[in-house]
Motif scaffolding. Structure first.
Motif, PDB file in Angstrom:
ATOM      1  N   VAL A   1       0.850  -1.188   0.000  1.00 52.44           N
ATOM      2  CA  VAL A   1       0.000   0.000   0.000  1.00 52.44           C
ATOM      3  C   VAL A   1       0.882   1.231   0.000  1.00 52.44           C
ATOM      4  O   VAL A   1       1.710   1.393   0.884  1.00 52.44           O
TER       5      VAL A   1
ATOM      6  N   PHE B   1       0.845   5.507  -0.245  1.00 52.60           N
ATOM      7  CA  PHE B   1       0.019   6.706  -0.247  1.00 52.60           C
ATOM      8  C   PHE B   1       0.694   7.815  -1.049  1.00 52.60           C
ATOM      9  O   PHE B   1       0.288   8.963  -0.987  1.00 52.60           O
TER      10      PHE B   1
ATOM     11  N   LEU C   1      14.515   2.772   1.028  1.00 50.89           N
ATOM     12  CA  LEU C   1      14.486   3.162   2.440  1.00 50.89           C
ATOM     13  C   LEU C   1      13.501   2.308   3.226  1.00 50.89           C
ATOM     14  O   LEU C   1      13.687   2.054   4.412  1.00 50.89           O
TER      15      LEU C   1
ATOM     16  N   LYS D   1       8.068  -3.884   6.621  1.00 50.64           N
ATOM     17  CA  LYS D   1       6.697  -4.353   6.479  1.00 50.64           C
ATOM     18  C   LYS D   1       5.838  -3.434   5.626  1.00 50.64           C
ATOM     19  O   LYS D   1       6.172  -2.280   5.406  1.00 50.64           O
ATOM     20  N   THR D   2       4.709  -3.988   5.211  1.00 42.95           N
ATOM     21  CA  THR D   2       3.722  -3.224   4.456  1.00 42.95           C
ATOM     22  C   THR D   2       3.351  -1.932   5.160  1.00 42.95           C
ATOM     23  O   THR D   2       3.275  -0.867   4.550  1.00 42.95           O
ATOM     24  N   ILE D   3       3.106  -2.060   6.468  1.00 43.88           N
ATOM     25  CA  ILE D   3       2.626  -0.921   7.231  1.00 43.88           C
ATOM     26  C   ILE D   3       3.636   0.202   7.248  1.00 43.88           C
ATOM     27  O   ILE D   3       3.310   1.369   7.104  1.00 43.88           O
ATOM     28  N   PHE D   4       4.903  -0.186   7.378  1.00 46.74           N
ATOM     29  CA  PHE D   4       5.967   0.793   7.425  1.00 46.74           C
ATOM     30  C   PHE D   4       6.000   1.583   6.120  1.00 46.74           C
ATOM     31  O   PHE D   4       6.081   2.807   6.123  1.00 46.74           O
TER      32      PHE D   4
ATOM     33  N   ALA E   1       3.544   2.010   4.035  1.00 44.53           N
ATOM     34  CA  ALA E   1       2.354   2.865   3.940  1.00 44.53           C
ATOM     35  C   ALA E   1       2.560   4.153   4.727  1.00 44.53           C
ATOM     36  O   ALA E   1       2.245   5.252   4.254  1.00 44.53           O
ATOM     37  N   MET E   2       3.123   4.025   5.940  1.00 50.60           N
ATOM     38  CA  MET E   2       3.305   5.214   6.779  1.00 50.60           C
ATOM     39  C   MET E   2       4.322   6.173   6.180  1.00 50.60           C
ATOM     40  O   MET E   2       4.121   7.388   6.141  1.00 50.60           O
ATOM     41  N   ILE E   3       5.450   5.607   5.708  1.00 47.70           N
ATOM     42  CA  ILE E   3       6.492   6.461   5.126  1.00 47.70           C
ATOM     43  C   ILE E   3       5.965   7.188   3.904  1.00 47.70           C
ATOM     44  O   ILE E   3       6.159   8.397   3.744  1.00 47.70           O
TER      45      ILE E   3
ATOM     46  N   LEU F   1       2.948   7.968   3.176  1.00 47.57           N
ATOM     47  CA  LEU F   1       1.979   8.997   3.572  1.00 47.57           C
ATOM     48  C   LEU F   1       2.709  10.265   4.017  1.00 47.57           C
ATOM     49  O   LEU F   1       2.369  11.383   3.613  1.00 47.57           O
ATOM     50  N   ALA F   2       3.753  10.072   4.828  1.00 48.47           N
ATOM     51  CA  ALA F   2       4.511  11.223   5.318  1.00 48.47           C
ATOM     52  C   ALA F   2       5.194  11.950   4.165  1.00 48.47           C
ATOM     53  O   ALA F   2       5.118  13.183   4.060  1.00 48.47           O
ATOM     54  N   VAL F   3       5.847  11.193   3.286  1.00 46.51           N
ATOM     55  CA  VAL F   3       6.581  11.826   2.189  1.00 46.51           C
ATOM     56  C   VAL F   3       5.617  12.551   1.252  1.00 46.51           C
ATOM     57  O   VAL F   3       5.880  13.676   0.818  1.00 46.51           O
TER      58      VAL F   3
ATOM     59  N   SER G   1       2.718  13.856   1.942  1.00 46.50           N
ATOM     60  CA  SER G   1       2.183  15.085   2.515  1.00 46.50           C
ATOM     61  C   SER G   1       3.246  16.166   2.507  1.00 46.50           C
ATOM     62  O   SER G   1       2.966  17.338   2.252  1.00 46.50           O
ATOM     63  N   PHE G   2       4.484  15.756   2.735  1.00 42.93           N
ATOM     64  CA  PHE G   2       5.590  16.705   2.665  1.00 42.93           C
ATOM     65  C   PHE G   2       5.667  17.306   1.266  1.00 42.93           C
ATOM     66  O   PHE G   2       5.824  18.516   1.098  1.00 42.93           O
TER      67      PHE G   2
END
Lengths: 354, 336
Positions: free
Chosen positions: A68, A70, A118, A123-126, A128-130, A132-134, A136-137
């Motif tokens: 996933v 974002f 990077l 994991k998948t979740i990691f 997805a979170m990264i 999302l952060a990138v 939005s940045f």
């Protein structure tokens, strides 16, 4: 027949209803300037083309590789801004458009590689979170660097003269429709999207695509047979980013505009998620069905809901629930239900009944 | 507990102190860069306050992840709901919260905060039962489902409270600043730091000094083993989930009062900061989350003062730097 087989890479719709629906979409989009000549409907048709490509490229990532991201709208935005910045800074020539394309594609490859290396090891979740952060940045960056990107207002730019709506390309009208620059740019969008969609279909049906699916199903086993998960995931991530960038380029060519709300916002990311899941993950055709339904609903369902709101006026809360702006509420519920009960979406359903 | 001494387990190495030292380090590095000392103090307090609020919101999420391996992308919805519920309580009580009396302010704030935490906690319970339970252990579906939950929750907020941004003034007692010589420190920031420290202390005590805390920590390390010993780990899960959601509600109230506005998009905006904090801290680690939150708060404030243009990117940069140094975050949780 072999032409069709080659074009579809041997991956047929495998359902009569689905085949008819896809054919309808294809013919409808191919003849859109003649069948639906209005400005609004042609806009819808072009948006459908672009989003089919965008959602299909996301399906390569989500449905086939099982990761996933974002950051897909980020790559979409890079494409759109690439064209927009090149056209505003270097003037509306074909050369500057080509330069913008190449720069945007390069930028996407590098970024997706960096993000992948990077975070795709874990994991998948990691991931997805990264992403999302990138992402939005990136969208903040685009609105901050206003000298370069036009900030919140975005960039409106000119295209080469032959693509301008005022340019007549043929002396005589065809079926009562004037062949002008707008029609030409529609066909650039249409054929670009069609070609890249078929290319994506080719990718997922190649041996490479099979490996991706193997990794999705059981990455431990795939790794044991000797396929390096990180490498395959990273390549899939890059390919998907490239296709999304191309979709952004086509969208910018159509709109002659690039701005944060049309390309970079998280809302669009959520739209893409809805389209791919409701259409059917891991099927490619699901992207076509999902994007078409979603965008038609987005443009026309709201009119219907407005009628409902007017009819329900006076009843507490109900008018709010079916207010045109609340259509995402119902799609969200549909989304949750489809993840639970039919994870292969509409396409999977259709293939199931045959 | 003395019975466990029989095994030849390696001695507890104690807390890794290097990440702890990062906070004063960042503050000291900023000191020579910022022209005047009073500004530095103000910024440091502001950064700590922001960090504490982020910690309150993030702690539940990271604990839930550590315990249940669930990353709830809809956590932001609990934050928003908390803020909106508090607004609904505070607006009728506006006379009390505008009064220049600490007790009347408290009488308005307490029910607002309690209502926010209760509603967010109840919503968390509903979420765990209905939305997340069927997809335990399937990360891809978890992400999709919780995103779907976020969309629906955000839309329902629109249905109930309308799409407009609502203004939410701070209670009278917390407006303005304390002035010490040249140094001005916002009263609300002090309050945020106090509440944050209290939450951290309470969490620390519960996790390290109580039986429930022992079970939670054991569940993070090895849930199956805890079940094999006869504990119903599911109940611990639900409890933690509800507590985490309630904390998100509390954090939402605090964040809304800090910004003095409430909007349906606030949850998602904060979520990005929260994710960065959780990644920095190490997925699942409460201590790491605390340090990560303070670091993010401090860096955001210092950079916001020195170079406002890149302020929002500074958090991403901080995350990348930390990940280059420790790819698993500051305090990696053992099994991940």
């Amino acid at each position: 027949m072999s032409l069709v087989q080659r074009a579809l890479s041997g991956d047929y719709p495998r359902s009569r209803v689905l085949a008819v629906a896809l054919l309808l979409i294809l013919v409808g989009l191919a003849l859109a300037p003649f069948v639906f000549p209005g400005t609004r409907s042609l806009n819808v048709a072009a948006k459908v083309c672009v989003f089919i490509l965008l959602v299909a490229s996301y399906d390569l990532l989500l449905g086939y590789t099982g990761i996933v991201s974002f950051a897909h709208t980020m790559f979409f935005g890079i494409g759109a801004y690439g064209i927009a910045i090149a056209a505003t800074k270097l003037g509306p020539t074909w050369g500057s458009l080509a330069l913008g394309c190449v720069a945007a594609l390069l930028c996407s490859v590098v970024l997706s590689l960096v993000i992948g290396l990077l975070s795709l090891r874990v994991k998948t979740i990691f991931f997805a979170m990264i992403t999302l952060a990138v992402a939005s940045f990136f969208s903040i960056l685009a609105s901050q660097l206003s000298d370069f990107t036009g900030g919140e207002d975005g960039l409106t730019f000119k295209l080469p003269v032959s693509l301008a709506p005022g340019t007549k390309l043929l002396e005589t009208a065809v079926f009562g429709v004037e062949i002008n620059g707008k029609v030409l740019s529609y066909y650039i969008v249409f054929f670009g999207a069609l070609f890249l969609f078929l290319a994506l279909l080719r990718i997922v049906n190649s041996p490479f695509g099979r490996v991706l699916q193997a990794i999705r199903e059981n990455d431990f086993r795939a790794e044991a047979i000797g396929y390096r998960g990180v490498v395959y995931r990273s390549v899939a991530n890059c390919l998907s980013a490239l296709a999304a960038t191309a979709a952004g380029i086509l969208y910018a060519i159509w709109l002659r505009y690039a701005g944060p709300d049309t390309t970079l916002s998280l809302d669009i990311m959520i739209d893409i998620l809805l389209m791919v899941v409701i259409g059917g993950m891991g099927t490619m055709y699901g992207a076509a069905i999902g994007a078409t339904l979603f965008i038609i609903a987005q443009n026309y369902l709201q009119d219907l809901m407005k009628l409902g709101t007017d009819a329900a006026a006076g009843i507490p809360l109900l008018p709010n629930l079916i207010h045109p702006d609340r259509w995402l509420l119902w799609l969200g519920i549909l989304f949750i239900l489809s993840v639970y009960y039919f994870p292969t979406g509409i396409v999977g359903r259709l293939r199931g009944v045959k | 507990m003395s019975a466990t001494k029989t095994s030849a387990a390696p001695r507890d190495p104690g807390i890794d102190k290097i990440p702890l030292a990062l906070i004063p380090l960042v503050a000291l590095v900023a000191l020579p860069l910022i022209p005047s000392l009073p500004t530095w103090v103000t910024l440091t307090v502001a950064g700590l306050a922001m960090g504490m609020m982020i910690f309150i919101m993030a702690s539940g999420l990271t604990l839930v992840f550590g315990l249940m391996d669930v990353m709830n992308f809809a956590h932001g919805a609990f934050i928003t709901i908390g803020a909106f519920v508090a607004t609904s309580v505070l607006i009728p009580l506006a006379r009390w919260s505008d009064a220049d009396s600490l007790w009347m302010n408290l009488a308005a704030m307490l029910p607002a905060i309690l209502a926010a935490m209760a509603v967010a906690g109840a919503l968390g319970w509903f979420f765990e039962r209905v939305i997340i339970k069927p997809v335990y252990g399937q990360h891809l579906k978890q992400i999709l489902i919780t995103m779907g939950g976020l969309i629906v929750a955000e839309q329902l907020i629109h249905v109930i409270w309308g799409p407009d941004i609502i203004a939410l003034p701070k209670p009278m007692t917390l407006r303005g600043s304390f002035i010490l010589g040249d140094i001005a420190i916002g009263k609300y920031r002090i309050a945020a730091v106090v509440v944050g420290l209290a939450v951290f202390a309470a969490m620390f005590l519960v996790l390290n000094r109580t039986r429930v805390g022992l079970l939670i920590r054991a569940g993070v390390e090895d849930g199956e083993m805890v079940e094999a010993l006869g504990y119903r780990i599911r109940r611990v899960f639900i409890g933690v989930f509800i507590a985490g959601s309630a904390l998100a509600g509390l954090g939402g109230v605090m964040w809304a009062l800090y910004q003095e506005t409430v909007s349906s998009a606030m949850g998602m905006q904060v979520m990005i900061l929260i994710f960065i904090v959780i990644i920095i801290g190490g997925l699942g680690s409460v201590g790491g989350c605390f340090i990560g939150a303070l670091l993010v708060g401090l860096v955001a404030n210092y950079v916001g003062f020195l170079a406002p243009k890149v302020a929002l990117g500074s958090n991403i940069l901080l995350m990348v730097l930390i990940l280059l140094w420790r790819p698993q975050g500051l305090y990696p949780v053992a099994k991940r």
